[in-house]
Design an enzyme around this catalytic site. Structure first.
Site, short mmCIF file in Angstrom:
data_model
loop_
_atom_site.label_atom_id
_atom_site.label_comp_id
_atom_site.label_asym_id
_atom_site.label_seq_id
_atom_site.Cartn_x
_atom_site.Cartn_y
_atom_site.Cartn_z
N GLU A 130 -29.74 14.05 -13.63
CA GLU A 130 -30.44 14.77 -12.56
C GLU A 130 -30.98 16.04 -13.20
O GLU A 130 -30.23 16.84 -13.73
CB GLU A 130 -29.47 15.05 -11.42
CG GLU A 130 -28.80 13.73 -11.00
CD GLU A 130 -27.85 13.84 -9.81
OE1 GLU A 130 -28.17 14.58 -8.89
OE2 GLU A 130 -26.80 13.17 -9.84
N CYS A 142 -32.79 23.88 -8.57
CA CYS A 142 -33.76 22.87 -8.99
C CYS A 142 -34.72 22.57 -7.84
O CYS A 142 -35.83 22.11 -8.04
CB CYS A 142 -33.06 21.61 -9.43
SG CYS A 142 -31.98 20.95 -8.16
N1 LIG Z 1 -31.77 17.55 -10.17
C1 LIG Z 1 -30.70 18.21 -9.79
O1 LIG Z 1 -29.96 17.77 -8.92
C2 LIG Z 1 -30.35 19.52 -10.44
C3 LIG Z 1 -29.33 20.30 -9.89
C4 LIG Z 1 -29.02 21.51 -10.50
C5 LIG Z 1 -29.70 21.94 -11.62
N2 LIG Z 1 -30.68 21.17 -12.11
C6 LIG Z 1 -31.44 21.61 -13.28
O2 LIG Z 1 -30.55 22.17 -14.23
C7 LIG Z 1 -31.20 23.16 -15.00
C8 LIG Z 1 -30.37 24.42 -15.01
O3 LIG Z 1 -29.09 24.15 -15.48
P1 LIG Z 1 -28.61 24.49 -16.95
O4 LIG Z 1 -29.29 25.72 -17.43
O5 LIG Z 1 -27.12 24.47 -16.92
O6 LIG Z 1 -29.15 23.24 -17.76
P2 LIG Z 1 -28.88 22.84 -19.29
O7 LIG Z 1 -29.60 21.58 -19.52
O8 LIG Z 1 -29.13 23.96 -20.20
O9 LIG Z 1 -27.30 22.58 -19.34
C9 LIG Z 1 -26.69 21.60 -18.51
C10 LIG Z 1 -25.39 21.18 -19.16
O10 LIG Z 1 -25.68 20.50 -20.37
C11 LIG Z 1 -24.86 21.00 -21.40
N3 LIG Z 1 -25.52 20.72 -22.69
C12 LIG Z 1 -26.39 21.49 -23.39
N4 LIG Z 1 -26.78 20.85 -24.52
C13 LIG Z 1 -26.16 19.65 -24.52
C14 LIG Z 1 -26.17 18.53 -25.39
N5 LIG Z 1 -26.88 18.49 -26.52
N6 LIG Z 1 -25.40 17.46 -25.09
C15 LIG Z 1 -24.67 17.45 -23.96
N7 LIG Z 1 -24.62 18.48 -23.09
C16 LIG Z 1 -25.36 19.57 -23.36
C17 LIG Z 1 -24.69 22.44 -21.02
O11 LIG Z 1 -23.59 23.02 -21.70
C18 LIG Z 1 -24.48 22.33 -19.53
O12 LIG Z 1 -23.16 21.98 -19.24
C19 LIG Z 1 -32.55 23.35 -14.35
O13 LIG Z 1 -33.52 22.65 -15.07
C20 LIG Z 1 -32.35 22.74 -12.97
O14 LIG Z 1 -33.54 22.33 -12.36
C21 LIG Z 1 -31.03 19.97 -11.56
N1 LIG Z 2 -29.06 20.40 -3.69
C1 LIG Z 2 -29.59 21.75 -3.79
C2 LIG Z 2 -30.22 22.02 -5.09
C3 LIG Z 2 -29.42 21.65 -6.31
C4 LIG Z 2 -30.11 22.12 -7.55
O1 LIG Z 2 -30.12 23.19 -8.00
C5 LIG Z 2 -30.62 21.98 -2.70
O2 LIG Z 2 -30.95 21.07 -1.96
O3 LIG Z 2 -31.09 23.10 -2.58
#
Ligand SMILES: NC(=O)c1ccc[n+]([C@@H]2O[C@H](COP(=O)([O-])OP(=O)(O)OC[C@H]3O[C@@H](n4cnc5c(N)ncnc54)[C@H](O)[C@@H]3O)[C@@H](O)[C@H]2O)c1
Ligand SMILES: N[C@@H](CCC=O)C(=O)O
Length: 515
Positions: free
Chosen positions: A286, A320
């Site tokens: 995600e 996100c």
């Molecule tokens: N689609 C969704 O439901 C959703 C929800 C929340 C956040 N997000 C997205 O998450 C991002 C923000 O979160 P973030 O800054 O923690 O993201 P990130 O990708 O930097 O990190 C996410 C996780 O991945 C780990 N990680 C980093 N490098 C890795 C590797 N090589 N292998 C395995 N794990 C690794 C990090 O330590 C962390 O636990 C934004 O892009 C946001 O849109 C998406």
């Molecule tokens: N589920 C949350 C977003 C999660 C991602 O950052 C929302 O609906 O706002």
């Protein structure tokens, strides 16, 4: 038999008793800051050769906790332990597995403000944002527990004479759970709960900026009686330990939520078969978003302004689902911009410890640098109408920023900023507004504000977003009510908090007996 699932209510902070209870929780957590948190493998608490200080993003000098960091050797131990535990956990009755979640949810509900208070300190969440995060964590546990019980019931099959046929959902194996920091309790607990209640064992690698909240969740699972080794807690550097876990031959699936770059890297690495690997790894990813609110010329403009402001600046835009693009019909562009500006001018930026702060800090120095750089890009790409500056240098505070007259192809209109930066884009028609809304690589959330039924129906068909909302904000999905997840580069099209989510953590087995 359980009562039907209902969403956990949010706390009414207008009620003095609730405010006092939250303040008590903040004081309790403050008295516990600075403690050490071990790695946990098979229930054994392990100290690493290195530690990491988790700090308060609103007060950089304040250490929330010191967290032991795993290396590859401990990652190996965690995977082996999870693989060993899988032999017993996979045979545990799904109802029993569900009961651990019901118990953990009940315990979290009783200590709700305490969990929220940890997020105020460690993630810089304001009171209502932290409260919503805890409510969602409780929801995920309650929802997935019921879902597993539903999936473990006899499944409908076509019956034929002389045969007994049975289809059951069995677990996959060892899952690597890699959550983000921005919903440090809800998403982390949701991903972990889904994996474990489905009968898998887990290696949980928490986000590096919010490991203490994850450690608190581990304490909760232990208090709820979850057997040792079902969830193994492995804080450590994502790039090193993360790669090792993803690449491992015993890894059966990776459940990841985070950025597009890391998600794609995991997907690519997991696709490569390791020596001795017996399965195709499953990746549930995600990822990011570049979400828009479209405002039609026939619409409630107060509602439009309220929806845009809340979606753009809640939790400093670090969702996100956040609205980072307001796409406005030319007839109402100036008026909507003015109304959003007036609302934004009233937002308070300050310490999340204070209840009246609407926005707290962004998460860390890297986010601060990235967002402020995008603001400079935005100043060149459009017209700065609000913000652009920063706040108290004790923390990573960034003002809510509005940039008007942005070209739909501009960088700030295409790239995920993940901060309080909102681009206003003018559209000549509703049709063009929809085309602009669909013009990024992502497809996570979106909203349309309109009174025009034909336009709403057109958007229902043509607006390509996993979570599309009409006449409301584009953030704040509720578990079970708004199953959450996006299209295209926003991920693998999964729906957290939906009735098909646990299928991603299971495989279906058919047994047919001829009489
Ligand atoms: N689609 C969704 O439901 C959703 C929800 C929340 C956040 N997000 C997205 O998450 C991002 C923000 O979160 P973030 O800054 O923690 O993201 P990130 O990708 O930097 O990190 C996410 C996780 O991945 C780990 N990680 C980093 N490098 C890795 C590797 N090589 N292998 C395995 N794990 C690794 C990090 O330590 C962390 O636990 C934004 O892009 C946001 O849109 C998406
Ligand atoms: N589920 C949350 C977003 C999660 C991602 O950052 C929302 O609906 O706002």
């Amino acid at each position: 038999m359980n009562i039907p699932f209902v969403n956990e209510p949010f706390t009414a902070f207008a009620v003095q008793e609730n405010r006092e209870a939250f303040e008590d929780a903040l004081r309790k957590v403050q008295s516990e800051l600075g403690r050490e948190y071990p790695i946990i493998i098979g229930g054994q608490k392990i100290t690493g050769s290195q530690t990491l200080h988790s700090v308060n993003p609103a007060a950089k000098d304040q250490v929330i906790g010191t967290v032991h960091q795993a290396d590859r050797e401990l990652a190996e131990k965690a995977i082996q332990t999870a693989a060993e535990t899988f032999h017993t956990w996979k045979h545990t009755d799904p109802n029993e597995r569900a009961r651990y979640l019901y118990k953990a949810a009940a315990m979290m509900r009783r200590r709700k403000h305490e969990f929220s208070a940890w997020m105020v300190y460690e993630a810089g969440k304001t009171w209502p944002e932290a409260d919503a995060d805890t409510a969602e964590a409780i929801d995920f546990m309650e929802f997935y527990a019921r879902e597993m019980q539903r999936l473990s019931e006899p499944q409908p099959l076509v019956r034929i004479a002389g045969e007994d046929n049975e289809l059951t959902y069995i677990p996959l194996g060892v899952g690597i759970v890699i959550p983000p920091w921005n919903f440090p309790l809800a998403i982390m607990a949701g991903m972990t709960s889904a994996a474990l209640v489905s009968g898998n064992t887990v290696v949980l690698k928490p986000a590096s900026t919010t490991p203490v909240i994850a450690a608190k969740f581990m304490e909760l699972l232990a208090e709820a009686g979850l057997p040792d080794g079902v969830v193994n807690f492995l804080p450590g550097p994502g790039s090193d330990v993360g790669d090792y876990l993803v690449d491992h031959a015993l890894t059966r699936f990776v459940s990841f939520t985070g950025s597009r770059d890391v998600g794609l890297r995991i997907n690519e690495r997991a696709a490569k078969t390791a020596p001795g690997q017996k399965w195709i790894k499953r990746v549930i990813a995600e990822m990011g978003g570049k979400d828009s609110i479209v405002v039609d010329n026939d619409s409630d403009l107060e509602l439009a302004a309220e929806s845009i402001t809340a979606s753009a600046f809640g939790f400093s835009g670090q969702k996100c689902s956040a609205c980072s693009r307001a796409i406005i019909h030319k007839d109402v562009y100036d008026e909507v911009l003015q109304k959003v500006l007036e609302r934004t001018q009233k937002l308070t930026l300050g310490s999340p410890l204070e209840m009246q702060s609407y926005m707290g800090p962004v998460i860390d120095d890297k986010a601060y640098a990235k967002i402020t750089e995008y603001i400079e890009i935005g100043k060149r790409e459009g017209r700065l109408v609000h913000g652009g500056g920063t706040g108290d240098p004790q923390g990573y505070f960034v003002e809510p920023t509005i940039i008007a007259d942005v070209d739909p192809q501009a960088r700030i209109a295409q790239e995920e900023i993940f901060g309080p930066v909102l681009a206003f884009i003018k559209a000549n028609s509703f049709q063009e507004a929809l085309e602009i809304a669909n013009n990024t690589d992502y497809g996570l959330t979106g909203a349309v504000i309109s009174r025009n039924r034909a336009h709403l129906e057109q958007a229902r068909r043509e607006y390509f977003a996993g979570n599309l909302y009409f006449n409301r904000k584009c953030t704040g999905a509720l578990v079970g009510t708004h199953p959450f997840g996006g299209f295209n580069m926003s991920g693998t099209d999964s729906k957290a908090g939906g009735r098909d989510y646990l299928l991603l953590f299971t495989q279906a087995k058919l047994v047919s007996e001829k009489y």
